[in-house]
Scaffold this active site. Structure first.
Site, PDB file in Angstrom:
ATOM      1  N   MET A  27      -6.073  -0.527  -0.223  1.00 54.50           N
ATOM      2  CA  MET A  27      -6.167  -0.861   1.211  1.00 54.50           C
ATOM      3  C   MET A  27      -6.595   0.369   2.009  1.00 54.50           C
ATOM      4  O   MET A  27      -6.454   0.400   3.234  1.00 54.50           O
ATOM      5  CB  MET A  27      -4.831  -1.390   1.724  1.00 54.50           C
ATOM      6  CG  MET A  27      -4.415  -2.686   1.011  1.00 54.50           C
ATOM      7  SD  MET A  27      -3.360  -3.746   2.001  1.00 54.50           S
ATOM      8  CE  MET A  27      -1.976  -2.657   2.291  1.00 54.50           C
ATOM      9  N   HIS A  31      -4.743   8.528  -0.707  1.00 53.84           N
ATOM     10  CA  HIS A  31      -4.001   9.759  -1.006  1.00 53.84           C
ATOM     11  C   HIS A  31      -4.163  10.031  -2.498  1.00 53.84           C
ATOM     12  O   HIS A  31      -4.866   9.280  -3.199  1.00 53.84           O
ATOM     13  CB  HIS A  31      -2.528   9.628  -0.600  1.00 53.84           C
ATOM     14  CG  HIS A  31      -1.881   8.369  -1.104  1.00 53.84           C
ATOM     15  ND1 HIS A  31      -1.682   8.120  -2.445  1.00 53.84           N
ATOM     16  CD2 HIS A  31      -1.426   7.266  -0.455  1.00 53.84           C
ATOM     17  CE1 HIS A  31      -1.106   6.952  -2.603  1.00 53.84           C
ATOM     18  NE2 HIS A  31      -0.958   6.389  -1.406  1.00 53.84           N
ATOM     19  N   GLY A  33      -2.326   9.507  -4.951  1.00 56.13           N
ATOM     20  CA  GLY A  33      -1.924   8.408  -5.835  1.00 56.13           C
ATOM     21  C   GLY A  33      -3.114   7.502  -6.127  1.00 56.13           C
ATOM     22  O   GLY A  33      -3.379   7.142  -7.284  1.00 56.13           O
ATOM     23  N   HIS A  34      -3.832   7.131  -5.070  1.00 55.92           N
ATOM     24  CA  HIS A  34      -5.041   6.308  -5.256  1.00 55.92           C
ATOM     25  C   HIS A  34      -6.054   7.049  -6.134  1.00 55.92           C
ATOM     26  O   HIS A  34      -6.666   6.471  -7.030  1.00 55.92           O
ATOM     27  CB  HIS A  34      -5.708   6.016  -3.907  1.00 55.92           C
ATOM     28  CG  HIS A  34      -4.890   5.204  -2.954  1.00 55.92           C
ATOM     29  ND1 HIS A  34      -4.357   5.732  -1.800  1.00 55.92           N
ATOM     30  CD2 HIS A  34      -4.532   3.893  -2.963  1.00 55.92           C
ATOM     31  CE1 HIS A  34      -3.702   4.785  -1.140  1.00 55.92           C
ATOM     32  NE2 HIS A  34      -3.785   3.659  -1.819  1.00 55.92           N
ATOM     33  N   GLN A  58      -1.839 -10.717   3.207  1.00 49.71           N
ATOM     34  CA  GLN A  58      -0.607 -10.263   2.550  1.00 49.71           C
ATOM     35  C   GLN A  58       0.385  -9.641   3.524  1.00 49.71           C
ATOM     36  O   GLN A  58       1.428  -9.144   3.116  1.00 49.71           O
ATOM     37  CB  GLN A  58      -0.916  -9.303   1.396  1.00 49.71           C
ATOM     38  CG  GLN A  58      -1.426  -7.937   1.816  1.00 49.71           C
ATOM     39  CD  GLN A  58      -1.905  -7.130   0.617  1.00 49.71           C
ATOM     40  OE1 GLN A  58      -2.885  -7.478  -0.033  1.00 49.71           O
ATOM     41  NE2 GLN A  58      -1.201  -6.057   0.296  1.00 49.71           N
ATOM     42  N   SER A 182       2.438   7.379  -0.329  1.00 54.96           N
ATOM     43  CA  SER A 182       2.181   6.048   0.237  1.00 54.96           C
ATOM     44  C   SER A 182       1.427   6.217   1.544  1.00 54.96           C
ATOM     45  O   SER A 182       1.702   7.150   2.311  1.00 54.96           O
ATOM     46  CB  SER A 182       3.513   5.336   0.503  1.00 54.96           C
ATOM     47  OG  SER A 182       3.321   4.245   1.372  1.00 54.96           O
ATOM     48  N   SER A 183       0.487   5.318   1.791  1.00 61.84           N
ATOM     49  CA  SER A 183      -0.237   5.368   3.073  1.00 61.84           C
ATOM     50  C   SER A 183       0.743   5.242   4.236  1.00 61.84           C
ATOM     51  O   SER A 183       0.520   5.791   5.313  1.00 61.84           O
ATOM     52  CB  SER A 183      -1.265   4.240   3.137  1.00 61.84           C
ATOM     53  OG  SER A 183      -2.092   4.261   1.994  1.00 61.84           O
ATOM     54  N   ARG A 184       1.838   4.510   4.020  1.00 63.92           N
ATOM     55  CA  ARG A 184       2.807   4.297   5.110  1.00 63.92           C
ATOM     56  C   ARG A 184       3.670   5.533   5.381  1.00 63.92           C
ATOM     57  O   ARG A 184       4.371   5.567   6.393  1.00 63.92           O
ATOM     58  CB  ARG A 184       3.685   3.082   4.808  1.00 63.92           C
ATOM     59  CG  ARG A 184       2.941   1.752   4.954  1.00 63.92           C
ATOM     60  CD  ARG A 184       3.899   0.565   4.901  1.00 63.92           C
ATOM     61  NE  ARG A 184       3.243  -0.692   5.236  1.00 63.92           N
ATOM     62  CZ  ARG A 184       2.778  -1.580   4.343  1.00 63.92           C
ATOM     63  NH1 ARG A 184       2.902  -1.340   3.053  1.00 63.92           N
ATOM     64  NH2 ARG A 184       2.206  -2.699   4.735  1.00 63.92           N
TER      65      ARG A 184
HETATM   66  P1  AMP Z   1      -2.497   0.261  -1.527  1.00 58.17           P
HETATM   67  O1  AMP Z   1      -3.673   0.937  -0.906  1.00 58.17           O
HETATM   68  O2  AMP Z   1      -1.192   0.685  -0.969  1.00 58.17           O
HETATM   69  O3  AMP Z   1      -2.662  -1.244  -1.601  1.00 58.17           O
HETATM   70  O4  AMP Z   1      -2.468   0.754  -3.041  1.00 58.17           O
HETATM   71  C1  AMP Z   1      -3.566   0.572  -3.888  1.00 58.17           C
HETATM   72  C2  AMP Z   1      -3.172   0.894  -5.298  1.00 58.17           C
HETATM   73  O5  AMP Z   1      -2.720   2.236  -5.374  1.00 58.17           O
HETATM   74  C3  AMP Z   1      -2.017   0.009  -5.793  1.00 58.17           C
HETATM   75  O6  AMP Z   1      -2.239  -0.336  -7.148  1.00 58.17           O
HETATM   76  C4  AMP Z   1      -0.834   0.922  -5.650  1.00 58.17           C
HETATM   77  O7  AMP Z   1       0.225   0.619  -6.528  1.00 58.17           O
HETATM   78  C5  AMP Z   1      -1.452   2.256  -5.993  1.00 58.17           C
HETATM   79  N1  AMP Z   1      -0.638   3.359  -5.461  1.00 58.17           N
HETATM   80  C6  AMP Z   1      -0.182   3.502  -4.194  1.00 58.17           C
HETATM   81  N2  AMP Z   1       0.591   4.604  -4.095  1.00 58.17           N
HETATM   82  C7  AMP Z   1       0.627   5.153  -5.336  1.00 58.17           C
HETATM   83  C8  AMP Z   1       1.273   6.314  -5.894  1.00 58.17           C
HETATM   84  N3  AMP Z   1       2.035   7.112  -5.151  1.00 58.17           N
HETATM   85  N4  AMP Z   1       1.090   6.568  -7.208  1.00 58.17           N
HETATM   86  C9  AMP Z   1       0.332   5.743  -7.979  1.00 58.17           C
HETATM   87  N5  AMP Z   1      -0.308   4.653  -7.509  1.00 58.17           N
HETATM   88  C10 AMP Z   1      -0.159   4.364  -6.210  1.00 58.17           C
END
Ligand code: AMP
Length: 278
Positions: A27, A31, A33-34, A58, A182-184
């Site tokens: 989304m 960061h 993680g992505h 969602q 987390s983006s949040r």
């Molecule tokens: P999002 O943009 O929050 O929908 O996340 C996109 C993908 O990145 C999803 O598969 C999340 O589980 C993964 N994701 C988000 N934060 C992390 C993190 N800290 N470590 C690993 N994967 C992450």
């Protein structure tokens, strides 16, 4: 790196990619993680597609769809650094035209935890992920362990609907103090940011007790609850749960593979995290 906005163009460029193709749905407001998901996809595939789409279906009516952080130029610059081949950035109208009427509803594993707190959330997730899989046609798709229930839901959808790809789960990437990226997290004020580490500390506390031989899930949940409640900036605890890692059924006696999951409000955002007991 190509950036495409329409489904037609995405499908056209997809045909030119060298197989195998890895796919990372996001989304945005990226960061590390992505980026870790993209790096893993890059290591295991010849081409990598990333989607950036804040999926309206969602989010609940009271949730943060409008205010969800967005910064496309920054995201694209970050994706360049990890050598993404193709970025798909559709509009909401492109994904959900006015006549849109079909939904993917995964039952069972969506009933508890996030599904119970956020009604309709996983219906939106499963639907958009199914659409993205059909559009991108990846060999493998990469998801973060951070959203543990989401991975279980997507894997169930894949199995139930005979989808022809593999899902790879990537371990949670954390800040130096342990807070899951987390983006949040951007919603957190400085003191809340410091307090937010309580989630990870509660999870490692649970892991430590389990490693010392504690098998009573109720006792561990209670210790975690008391630990979190000692943090004055921790708000409502939506759940502290110890489940089987595959079925997400609650455990009384811990038997691996098990997972400890929690959702806690810290300031404005509610944060989720988990740790696998192996
Ligand atoms: P999002 O943009 O929050 O929908 O996340 C996109 C993908 O990145 C999803 O598969 C999340 O589980 C993964 N994701 C988000 N934060 C992390 C993190 N800290 N470590 C690993 N994967 C992450």
């Amino acid at each position: 790196m190509n950036v495409v906005e329409t489904i037609a163009e995405m499908k056209r460029l997809r045909r030119e990619l060298v197989e195998p193709v890895g796919f990372v749905p996001t989304m945005g407001f990226l960061h590390n993680g992505h980026l870790e998901l993209v790096r893993r996809a890059k290591a295991e595939n010849s081409s990598v597609v990333v989607s950036i789409f804040v999926n309206p279906t969602q989010f609940g009516p009271q949730e943060d769809f409008e205010s969800y952080p967005r910064d496309l130029p920054r995201d694209l610059a970050m994706l360049e650094t990890v050598k993404t081949d193709l970025v798909f950035v559709p509009s909401a109208d492109e994904m959900y035209p006015p006549q849109f009427d079909s939904w993917v509803n995964v039952e069972g594993v969506t009933e508890r935890l996030e599904g119970a707190i956020r009604p309709g959330h996983f219906k939106g997730v499963a639907t958009v992920v199914a659409k993205l899989f059909n559009i991108v046609q990846p060999t493998k798709a990469y998801f973060g362990q951070k959203d543990a229930q989401q991975v279980v839901v997507i894997k169930k959808m894949l199995a139930d609907l005979n989808m022809n790809l593999e899902v790879v789960t990537v371990p949670t990437v954390r800040e130096p103090d342990g807070l899951a990226m987390s983006s949040r997290n951007t919603y957190l004020k400085p003191d809340e940011r410091q307090a937010a580490v309580v989630l990870y500390q509660a999870l490692t506390l649970a892991q430590g007790l389990w490693r010392k031989g504690e098998k009573d899930a109720g006792r561990i949940r209670q210790v975690m609850r008391e630990f979190i409640q000692q943090q004055p900036l921790a708000g409502k605890i939506d759940y502290i749960s110890i489940t089987n890692a595959e079925t997400l059924r609650e455990l009384d006696i811990i038997k691996p593979p098990a997972i400890v999951l929690l959702a806690v409000k810290i300031g404005k955002p509610r944060l989720i995290d988990n740790i696998v007991l192996v």
